[in-house]
Design a protein around this motif. Structure first.
Motif, PDB file in Angstrom:
ATOM      1  N   PHE A 228     -10.508  -7.734  21.140  1.00  0.00           N
ATOM      2  CA  PHE A 228      -9.451  -7.266  20.239  1.00  0.00           C
ATOM      3  C   PHE A 228      -9.068  -8.412  19.311  1.00  0.00           C
ATOM      4  CE2 PHE A 228      -9.249  -4.589  23.936  1.00  0.00           C
ATOM      5  CZ  PHE A 228      -8.923  -3.332  23.450  1.00  0.00           C
ATOM      6  N   SER A 229      -8.983  -8.136  18.025  1.00  0.00           N
ATOM      7  CA  SER A 229      -8.679  -9.186  17.050  1.00  0.00           C
ATOM      8  C   SER A 229      -7.789  -8.634  15.942  1.00  0.00           C
ATOM      9  CB  SER A 229      -9.978  -9.747  16.446  1.00  0.00           C
ATOM     10  OG  SER A 229     -10.691  -8.728  15.768  1.00  0.00           O
ATOM     11  N   MET A 230      -7.405  -9.502  15.043  1.00  0.00           N
ATOM     12  CA  MET A 230      -6.498  -9.125  13.963  1.00  0.00           C
ATOM     13  C   MET A 230      -6.991  -9.738  12.663  1.00  0.00           C
ATOM     14  SD  MET A 230      -2.360  -9.669  13.948  1.00  0.00           S
ATOM     15  CE  MET A 230      -2.472 -11.444  14.165  1.00  0.00           C
ATOM     16  N   CYS A 231      -6.833  -9.022  11.552  1.00  0.00           N
ATOM     17  CA  CYS A 231      -7.195  -9.567  10.248  1.00  0.00           C
ATOM     18  C   CYS A 231      -6.284  -8.982   9.174  1.00  0.00           C
ATOM     19  CB  CYS A 231      -8.665  -9.290   9.913  1.00  0.00           C
ATOM     20  SG  CYS A 231      -9.021  -7.563   9.508  1.00  0.00           S
ATOM     21  N   ASN A 232      -6.174  -9.680   8.072  1.00  0.00           N
ATOM     22  CA  ASN A 232      -5.390  -9.187   6.941  1.00  0.00           C
ATOM     23  C   ASN A 232      -6.204  -8.177   6.146  1.00  0.00           C
ATOM     24  OD1 ASN A 232      -3.070 -10.814   7.365  1.00  0.00           O
ATOM     25  ND2 ASN A 232      -4.106 -12.564   6.435  1.00  0.00           N
ATOM     26  N   VAL A 233      -5.522  -7.194   5.595  1.00  0.00           N
ATOM     27  CA  VAL A 233      -6.172  -6.218   4.732  1.00  0.00           C
ATOM     28  C   VAL A 233      -6.444  -6.880   3.384  1.00  0.00           C
ATOM     29  CG1 VAL A 233      -5.926  -3.994   3.580  1.00  0.00           C
ATOM     30  CG2 VAL A 233      -5.002  -4.305   5.886  1.00  0.00           C
ATOM     31  N   VAL A 234      -7.668  -6.755   2.890  1.00  0.00           N
ATOM     32  CA  VAL A 234      -8.020  -7.367   1.599  1.00  0.00           C
ATOM     33  C   VAL A 234      -7.291  -6.642   0.475  1.00  0.00           C
ATOM     34  CG1 VAL A 234     -10.257  -8.165   2.402  1.00  0.00           C
ATOM     35  CG2 VAL A 234     -10.065  -5.885   1.390  1.00  0.00           C
ATOM     36  N   ASP A 235      -7.072  -7.334  -0.614  1.00  0.00           N
ATOM     37  CA  ASP A 235      -6.284  -6.791  -1.730  1.00  0.00           C
ATOM     38  C   ASP A 235      -6.832  -5.460  -2.235  1.00  0.00           C
ATOM     39  OD1 ASP A 235      -4.665  -8.979  -1.558  1.00  0.00           O
ATOM     40  OD2 ASP A 235      -5.606 -10.081  -3.216  1.00  0.00           O
ATOM     41  N   GLU A 236      -8.169  -5.311  -2.209  1.00  0.00           N
ATOM     42  CA  GLU A 236      -8.774  -4.085  -2.735  1.00  0.00           C
ATOM     43  C   GLU A 236      -8.416  -2.860  -1.890  1.00  0.00           C
ATOM     44  OE1 GLU A 236     -10.484  -6.850  -2.065  1.00  0.00           O
ATOM     45  OE2 GLU A 236     -10.707  -7.604  -4.121  1.00  0.00           O
ATOM     46  N   GLU A 237      -8.026  -3.067  -0.640  1.00  0.00           N
ATOM     47  CA  GLU A 237      -7.718  -1.950   0.259  1.00  0.00           C
ATOM     48  C   GLU A 237      -6.221  -1.681   0.380  1.00  0.00           C
ATOM     49  OE1 GLU A 237      -9.510  -2.530   4.056  1.00  0.00           O
ATOM     50  OE2 GLU A 237     -11.531  -2.784   3.258  1.00  0.00           O
ATOM     51  N   LEU A 238      -5.394  -2.486  -0.287  1.00  0.00           N
ATOM     52  CA  LEU A 238      -3.947  -2.287  -0.189  1.00  0.00           C
ATOM     53  C   LEU A 238      -3.541  -0.983  -0.859  1.00  0.00           C
ATOM     54  CD1 LEU A 238      -2.515  -5.857  -0.936  1.00  0.00           C
ATOM     55  CD2 LEU A 238      -2.585  -4.672   1.261  1.00  0.00           C
ATOM     56  N   ARG A 239      -2.624  -0.266  -0.200  1.00  0.00           N
ATOM     57  CA  ARG A 239      -2.117   0.976  -0.774  1.00  0.00           C
ATOM     58  C   ARG A 239      -1.181   0.681  -1.940  1.00  0.00           C
ATOM     59  NH1 ARG A 239      -0.193   4.173   4.711  1.00  0.00           N
ATOM     60  NH2 ARG A 239      -2.243   4.381   5.692  1.00  0.00           N
ATOM     61  N   GLU A 240      -0.945   1.704  -2.731  1.00  0.00           N
ATOM     62  CA  GLU A 240      -0.020   1.555  -3.850  1.00  0.00           C
ATOM     63  C   GLU A 240       1.382   1.232  -3.316  1.00  0.00           C
ATOM     64  OE1 GLU A 240       1.712   4.168  -7.613  1.00  0.00           O
ATOM     65  OE2 GLU A 240       0.166   4.996  -6.303  1.00  0.00           O
ATOM     66  N   GLY A 241       2.000   0.191  -3.862  1.00  0.00           N
ATOM     67  CA  GLY A 241       3.339  -0.206  -3.440  1.00  0.00           C
ATOM     68  C   GLY A 241       3.360  -1.044  -2.188  1.00  0.00           C
ATOM     69  N   THR A 242       2.179  -1.409  -1.666  1.00  0.00           N
ATOM     70  CA  THR A 242       2.087  -2.206  -0.437  1.00  0.00           C
ATOM     71  C   THR A 242       1.798  -3.650  -0.787  1.00  0.00           C
ATOM     72  OG1 THR A 242       1.208  -0.288   0.738  1.00  0.00           O
ATOM     73  CG2 THR A 242       0.917  -2.425   1.772  1.00  0.00           C
ATOM     74  N   SER A 243       2.598  -4.559  -0.246  1.00  0.00           N
ATOM     75  CA  SER A 243       2.423  -5.973  -0.559  1.00  0.00           C
ATOM     76  C   SER A 243       1.504  -6.681   0.433  1.00  0.00           C
ATOM     77  CB  SER A 243       3.783  -6.678  -0.585  1.00  0.00           C
ATOM     78  OG  SER A 243       4.428  -6.580   0.673  1.00  0.00           O
ATOM     79  N   HIS A 244       1.423  -6.140   1.647  1.00  0.00           N
ATOM     80  CA  HIS A 244       0.648  -6.835   2.677  1.00  0.00           C
ATOM     81  C   HIS A 244       0.226  -5.836   3.747  1.00  0.00           C
ATOM     82  CE1 HIS A 244      -0.831  -9.899   5.277  1.00  0.00           C
ATOM     83  NE2 HIS A 244       0.185  -9.916   6.119  1.00  0.00           N
ATOM     84  N   GLY A 245      -0.959  -6.038   4.313  1.00  0.00           N
ATOM     85  CA  GLY A 245      -1.443  -5.169   5.382  1.00  0.00           C
ATOM     86  C   GLY A 245      -2.180  -5.975   6.441  1.00  0.00           C
ATOM     87  N   VAL A 246      -2.095  -5.518   7.701  1.00  0.00           N
ATOM     88  CA  VAL A 246      -2.766  -6.176   8.816  1.00  0.00           C
ATOM     89  C   VAL A 246      -3.458  -5.110   9.656  1.00  0.00           C
ATOM     90  CG1 VAL A 246      -2.466  -7.508  10.942  1.00  0.00           C
ATOM     91  CG2 VAL A 246      -1.130  -8.097   8.909  1.00  0.00           C
ATOM     92  N   LYS A 247      -4.668  -5.421  10.117  1.00  0.00           N
ATOM     93  CA  LYS A 247      -5.419  -4.502  10.971  1.00  0.00           C
ATOM     94  C   LYS A 247      -5.612  -5.107  12.357  1.00  0.00           C
ATOM     95  CE  LYS A 247      -8.270  -2.365   7.325  1.00  0.00           C
ATOM     96  NZ  LYS A 247      -9.671  -2.188   6.868  1.00  0.00           N
TER      97      LYS A 247
END
Length: 444
Positions: A228-247
């Protein structure tokens, strides 16, 4: 959903031919990942995790053990999320009349009537279809919107004080990117959701906090936490109005897949949901009144269940005194998640008397919440070794065997799945022993 995930991966391993149009056994290639997938698929069907009927359909029907495992995962998720103050459970409708969702429920009979009506012109048929779609209900693809809609009511519950959260578990429809252009591109999943409302000045800290907590939660119940691991969502996959994402990811035999996603949404979607004055949305942040920022935490429970099944699958090899190699297949699920804690079976002795003892123990275990498999009701007689093989594949923690010595001295044979150690124990001690073991496992 579980079978769908396995099929989708085997589809990629088998030259991308749609698996649900072929015989499953003919689709499996001979590399390590498909061997492991094939083994788990067979085990899940034979050991009551997946209904055998599910192999002929694209969606999955859970058997008794699969249903119990899923329930245990949900209970642990709920317990972890609700352990913080000011996290409240909600239950929203899976249907909507807004028609904003991409999945809709349409009356096929009404649609066929329009299409088969020769008297309609093309424009008339188009208008009637548009009206039919407008009157149809949408099926949600996430739980976020329901929580945003309940925000205003929850404000009064917390006296307009931040932070607080709304948690929900429910059915949603997701899309398979591999099958997006096919005629059946959506499938039903169980999603768990926490929508966290916090001050704009602390939103980044809360995002880090929840990302760390969620990764730790997944690893807590894992046999191999490093998968199990964690990574940041790349800018190209960010939703509209979303500043940051983590998977949160799990490394399956075919590659890493997302189990849970966290989004830092700001205040845009909350304001959009409650069209009107922002004053009604404001909370106290010290001496200021602010519109809170939203952090969305959503997990695919079915995908998580699949991850734990793969993570717990062990193939153990041992050589006996005669240099004969034996292989043992074990679903070494975490004690808190494993569907069956105890299997009750009978050894040699009077069947009627042994069965009475088993019935008494079964009632004792069930009364204190110990999930028990009534193996003594099975009409097929198996040797102890074959019983252990069966229960290891089912993931059963303990096997308790009642025999003639139980009738004479009260002694039971108890075997531990994880250590394979067999020991004798008095019948009066077994319930307390199991309760202590299960209770202690929650803190592992």
């Amino acid at each position: 959903m579980l079978l769908h995930c396995i099929r989708r991966r085997l589809q990629l391993l088998s030259e991308k031919i749609p698996l649900y149009h072929r015989n499953i056994s003919k689709c499996i290639t001979r590399d390590d990942s498909s061997d492991e997938t094939s083994l788990l698929m067979q085990l899940c069907a034979e050991r009551y995790y997946i209904s055998s009927e599910a192999f002929r359909t694209r969606s999955c029907t859970y058997g008794p053990l699969g249903t119990e495992l899923k329930k245990n995962i949900i209970e642990q998720w709920t317990s972890a999320v609700r352990s913080r103050a000011y996290v409240f459970g909600i239950n929203t409708s899976s249907l909507s009349r807004t028609c904003e969702e991409p999945v809709m429920i349409v009356d096929i009979r009404a649609l066929n009537e329009i299409l088969n009506q020769d008297s309609f012109t093309k424009d008339e048929a188009s208008q009637k279809i548009q009206k039919l779609l407008k009157d149809s209900a949408s099926v949600r693809t996430s739980l976020l919107q329901g929580a945003l809609q309940q925000y205003a009511q929850a404000l009064e519950l917390v006296n307009r004080t931040l932070p607080f959260g709304l948690a929900e578990i429910g059915l949603c429809h997701h899309f398979d990117n591999q099958l997006r252009h096919s005629s059946s591109c959506s499938f039903e999943v169980t999603e768990s959701s926490l929508v966290w409302f916090c001050s704009p000045r602390t939103s980044s800290q809360w995002m880090d906090y929840w990302a760390h907590q969620r990764l730790q939660w997944w690893r807590k119940f894992a046999l191999g936490p490093s998968d199990f691991s964690m990574c940041n969502v790349v800018d190209e996959e960010l939703r509209e109005g979303t500043s940051h994402g983590v998977k949160i990811l799990y490394k399956f035999p075919w590659g890493s897949e997302t189990l849970e996603t966290l989004w830092s949404l700001g205040d845009t979607q909350l304001i959009k949901t409650h069209q009107g004055s922002c004053i009604n949305l404001q909370c106290r942040d010290g001496r200021k009144s602010v519109v809170p920022h939203v952090i969305s935490v959503s997990a695919n429970v079915d995908q998580g269940m699949l991850a734990y099944l793969f993570n717990s699958l062990q193939l153990l090899k041992k050589t006996d005194s005669k240099q004969k190699l034996h292989q043992r297949t074990v679903l070494k699920l975490h004690p808190s998640l494993t569907p069956v804690k105890v299997a009750l079976d009978m050894g040699r002795g009077s069947n009627s008397e042994l069965r009475q003892v088993c019935e008494g123990l079964l009632q004792e275990f069930l009364e204190v919440g110990i999930s028990t498999w009534p193996g003594y009701l099975d009409t097929m007689s198996l040797s102890l070794e074959n019983l252990h093989t069966k229960y290891d594949e089912m993931g059963v923690l303990f096997t308790v065997v009642v025999s003639e010595s139980t009738l004479k001295s009260g002694l039971l044979l108890v075997r531990n799945r994880d250590t394979t150690i067999r020991e004798t124990m008095h019948i009066s001690e077994i319930k307390c022993y199991l309760l202590k073991y299960i209770s202690a496992s929650d803190n592992i």
